[in-house]
Structure formats: structure tokens, C-alpha cells
Design a protein around this motif. Structure first.
Motif, short mmCIF file in Angstrom:
data_model
loop_
_atom_site.label_atom_id
_atom_site.label_comp_id
_atom_site.label_asym_id
_atom_site.label_seq_id
_atom_site.Cartn_x
_atom_site.Cartn_y
_atom_site.Cartn_z
N TRP A 72 0.83 -1.21 0.00
CA TRP A 72 0.00 0.00 0.00
C TRP A 72 0.87 1.26 0.00
N PHE A 75 2.45 1.63 -3.42
CA PHE A 75 1.44 2.03 -4.40
C PHE A 75 1.10 3.51 -4.26
N THR A 78 3.85 5.75 -5.44
CA THR A 78 3.93 5.73 -6.91
C THR A 78 2.87 6.66 -7.52
#
Length: 463
Positions: A72, A75, A78
Motif C-alpha cells: 500500500w 502504491f 507511486t
């Protein structure tokens, strides 16, 4: 991405987007644009605060996540780092995860960053329930964020309240840090697990189907507790103008069709508390605008029905924090000297305010403008070891040409204070010129690998 200073006395509004989501051990969904309001036409956020519960915490995952960021965190970095946000801090206790991202411009004005966790599950020995906290000084104002996962089931209201009180009392206990309730602003959110009492499942579902949520508010256990418990009355919540967010069949907006047929409930909540409002209410005094140096406005409090990876729907609150900056200038000002390229050693100019507590362990990092966290540097210099000149106006530090990326691009410099454990100065973005001696030639192998490697993800925790 301007680096304008905060002007003392001028009221500044910061936009804060807060997410709470029990993700039910699922991996991140493919797209979180609507969850983070990235597709909205309004002003961009200054800060994202993301509180997750039930992040996958199998023992093998948990051990590997201690060494590396969990899926998480990776992600969300990103998604947010290309938009100019850096992961400011994170704290994890098994399935509970709290992440804060901020725009670069605010970094020098965020200080005294600390994290904490409190276990309440299994009498405090196991971290499946409890709270994780990040606190900071934001432009001189103290702000605290507490992400909680409280005990489940209808009959455990008292246990939920006891656990929350325990979490509040134990945060930063024995440390030279204010308690949670002593912060200027405190945000409390998470899977608080409060249910809808008394009414049967048929009445609850009929009320929801007819969008008559107000019929259920007075039997919401948190609303009921707020009428009785003095310490809860100081917390403010927006109106529950959205469907109860638990419990759904996966990948649907249909409430639980399993044998258990759980009664829908507003388990996922966001509340806040402003200390000076509480003090004035206690004294019964009037509140002048001059005294109110920080205020919180809720702009949006909604659930996001389109996300189906969990049996809970995420809830977000978008806030305006109006504050008079008590800190108006960065502790350190820094800039690159002249044109930079990998063809020669380069120089950094910096100056610090007189009261700045510098250390031999302070360093200046070179970062791509899309850096993800403070350990995501390309290279760095120690401010003492690499110093080449010093006078009353400032100091100069060098970086070796060998450390400068041959490909060039857009970068910025950050000064990291070891004593304050935070970035205390950040430069304007600037260009590094490509290495002209390599134009038309193959880049060296290590330069290729630098371009191709994923951005540094070794950092686990806050700064």
C-alpha cells in the motif's frame, strides 16, 4: 511548484484530505483517483492523511514489511510522488497503517515529527486492535492524527470507548511531547466499529433504501456516546449523509447476503477536535478572531461506493486548515551555485538562522523532483565534512562530479537536520545539464542502471 515562504501574520489555508479504509487484507485497487480526488477541478491538496485498517499482516508479510515498505505504501508513493508529494511519515502496527504525504513546499515548516502505536487487542499484548499516531508541528501549530481500529460487535460499545481513552492517554506517555488532547488540532478516525442499536435489520435497510439516514442517527452508538461522555463532546463530526459503510458483499454495493446478514453500520468515521475551542467552551467565554490562530473547516465528508475490494467502503474528509503561521521562514536556505553538470564538481550555498541547532550529522541531499521520501536521494554531502568555505553570510559545500547524474534533468536540494529529524530547507527546482562529454556515446553501465532502477524504496518509516 513555487517555494514561496509563509508570511507571518497572513492567514494561510491548507487543504487536507483524510482517508479511512478497512481494506480487509486486500491489495491496492488499480485506481485511486476518485478516492484521493485527483480528478477534481478544485485546488490541489496540501496534505494527504491515509489511515488503513486490516492491511495484510500475515507474519511473513509483517516481517518483510519491516525491512521494506508494504504494497500500500509503495502504491500510494507511486501515485502521489509524480504529483509533487513526498511521504512525510508512516507508522504501522500489524494491520493498522497511517501514512502522511505533503507538498514539497511545506517540508521546512513541519517539525517535531513523532510516531507512536498503542496495542489494545488481547489485553494490550497483541496489535490487531489499537491506534497508530503521527504528530507534528505544522507552521508552529501542533497537529495530531490518530488512526484506530476498535473492537467489533454490537455489545462492545463500552470497550470501544475504554480503548479509545487508553489510546489517548498512552500516546507519547513519558516522552517530552504533548499528549494527544493537548495538541492544537487532533484528528481521530478509523474503523471505530460503532453500530446502530435497537432498530432491527429490516428497518435499518428500509431507511437506507429510502435515503432517510437521519432516522438512524440517534441510534448510532457513537452519537449516543457523545451525549453522555464529556471527553467525546469535544469531538466534531460532519453529518452522515452517506450510506452506512459496512458490511458489503465484495465488489458490490449490496449489503451482507451471507448467513450472518450483519446489520449495516457507520463503522468508518472521521472526527476532529480543536483545543482552543474546547478551552473557551469550558470557560464560557467569547472567542475573538484574533485569538483563533488555527481553525478547521470540513468541506466534504463522503463515502466511496465504487471501491469493492473490502466489505467496508472507504470514507474521506476534505478539510481546510486556516492558520496564522507562527513559523514564517525556513531554518536553512539553500541553492545550487552556477550551472550544474557531471563534467565538474559542483557547489551548494546555504545559510541558517542563528538559533538553528546544526550537527556534524546534518546532510544535504540531491533529489529528483519526483522523489518519494527523504531516503530517495540520488546522492548527498555531509555539511561539515564536505564544507569548503564559511563566512558570516553562509557556507559552501561541494558534491563530487562522479556523483552527479550524467543524464541531467530536474532536481532539487534538501537540507536534513539530524537533531530535528526532518528536512529544514529545500531549494527551488533546478536543471542539471547532460554530460556533454558523453553525448553521442553510450551511457556508462552504472548510469543506465541508475535510470532503470526503481526509485529507492528501502526507507520503511518516517524521515
Amino acid at each position: 511548484m513555487g517555494m514561496e515562504p509563509a508570511h507571518r501574520g497572513a492567514v494561510r489555508e491548507l487543504r487536507l484530505h483524510l482517508v479511512t479504509w478497512n481494506v480487509g487484507t486486500a491489495s491496492p485497487p488499480p485506481d485511486v483517483s476518485s478516492l484521493l480526488q485527483l480528478d477534481s477541478l478544485g485546488a490541489t491538496m496540501d496534505m494527504y492523511v491515509i489511515g488503513l485498517q486490516e492491511v495484510n499482516s500475515k507474519i511473513t508479510n509483517f516481517l518483510s514489511d519491516l525491512a521494506f515498505d508494504d504494497p500500500w505504501s509503495i502504491f500510494l508513493m507511486t501515485v502521489l510522488s509524480p504529483l509533487g508529494y513526498i511521504k512525510l511519515s508512516s507508522v504501522r502496527m500489524q494491520g493498522l497503517l497511517l501514512l502522511i504525504f505533503v507538498k514539497h513546499v511545506h517540508l521546512p515548516f513541519i517539525r517535531d515529527l513523532h510516531t507512536q502505536f498503542t496495542r489494545t487487542g488481547l489485553y494490550g499484548y497483541w496489535g490487531n486492535k489499537g491506534g497508530v499516531t503521527i504528530r507534528m508541528s505544522l507552521y508552529g501549530h501542533t497537529v495530531c492524527f490518530v488512526n484506530c481500529h476498535l473492537p467489533a460487535h454490537m455489545e462492545n460499545t463500552e470497550q470501544r470507548l475504554d480503548d479509545f481513552e487508553k489510546i489517548l492517554e498512552m500516546q507519547f506517555e513519558g516522552e517530552n511531547i504533548p499528549s494527544a488532547l493537548e495538541h492544537d488540532v487532533l484528528f481521530w478516525f478509523g474503523d471505530l466499529n460503532f453500530r446502530i442499536a435497537d432498530y432491527g435489520i429490516h428497518f435499518v435497510r428500509e431507511s437506507i433504501n429510502n435515503k432517510r439516514y437521519n432516522l438512524l442517527w440517534e441510534k448510532d452508538q457513537l452519537n449516543m456516546a457523545k451525549k453522555k461522555e464529556a471527553f467525546l463532546q469535544e469531538f466534531i463530526e460532519g453529518p452522515l449523509h452517506f450510506k452506512p459503510t459496512y458490511k458489503f458483499d465484495l465488489y458490490s454495493d449490496v449489503y451482507d447476503t451471507s448467513e450472518k446478514k450483519r446489520k449495516p453500520a457507520w463503522t468508518d468515521r472521521i472526527l476532529w477536535r480543536v483545543k482552543n475551542l474546547c478551552q473557551h467552551a469550558a470557560k464560557g467565554g467569547e472567542f475573538s478572531e484574533e485569538q483563533q490562530t488555527i481553525s478547521v473547516t470540513l468541506n466534504n465528508y463522503i463515502s466511496h461506493m465504487s471501491y469493492g475490494i473490502s466489505d467496508h467502503k472507504p470514507v474521506t474528509g476534505t478539510f481546510g486548515l486556516e492558520l496564522k503561521p507562527l513559523v514564517s521562514e525556513p531554518l536553512v536556505t539553500l541553492s545550487p551555485e552556477g550551472e550544474w553538470s557531471a563534467e565538474h564538481d559542483v557547489l551548494i550555498n546555504y545559510s541558517a538562522v542563528p538559533e538553528f541547532p546544526s550537527s556534524a550529522w546534518d546532510w544535504i541531499g540531491l533529489f529528483k523532483v519526483t522523489f518519494k521520501h527523504v531516503n530517495d536521494y540520488v546522492t548527498y554531502s555531509w555539511v561539515e565534512d564536505d564544507e569548503i568555505s564559511s563566512n558570516k553570510d553562509g557556507k559552501q559545500v561541494y558534491m563530487s562530479a562522479a556523483e552527479i547524474p550524467d543524464v541531467g534533468g530536474e532536481f532539487l536540494l534538501c537540507y536534513y537536520s539530524n537533531n530535528l529529524q526532518s528536512v529544514v530547507g529545500i531549494s527551488q527546482p533546478f536543471q542539471i545539464q547532460p554530460n556533454r562529454t558523453l553525448i553521442g556515446k553510450e551511457l556508462p553501465q552504472e548510469e543506465n542502471s541508475w535510470m532503470q532502477r526503481p526509485d529507492n524504496l528501502e526507507s520503511h518509516d518516517e524521515f
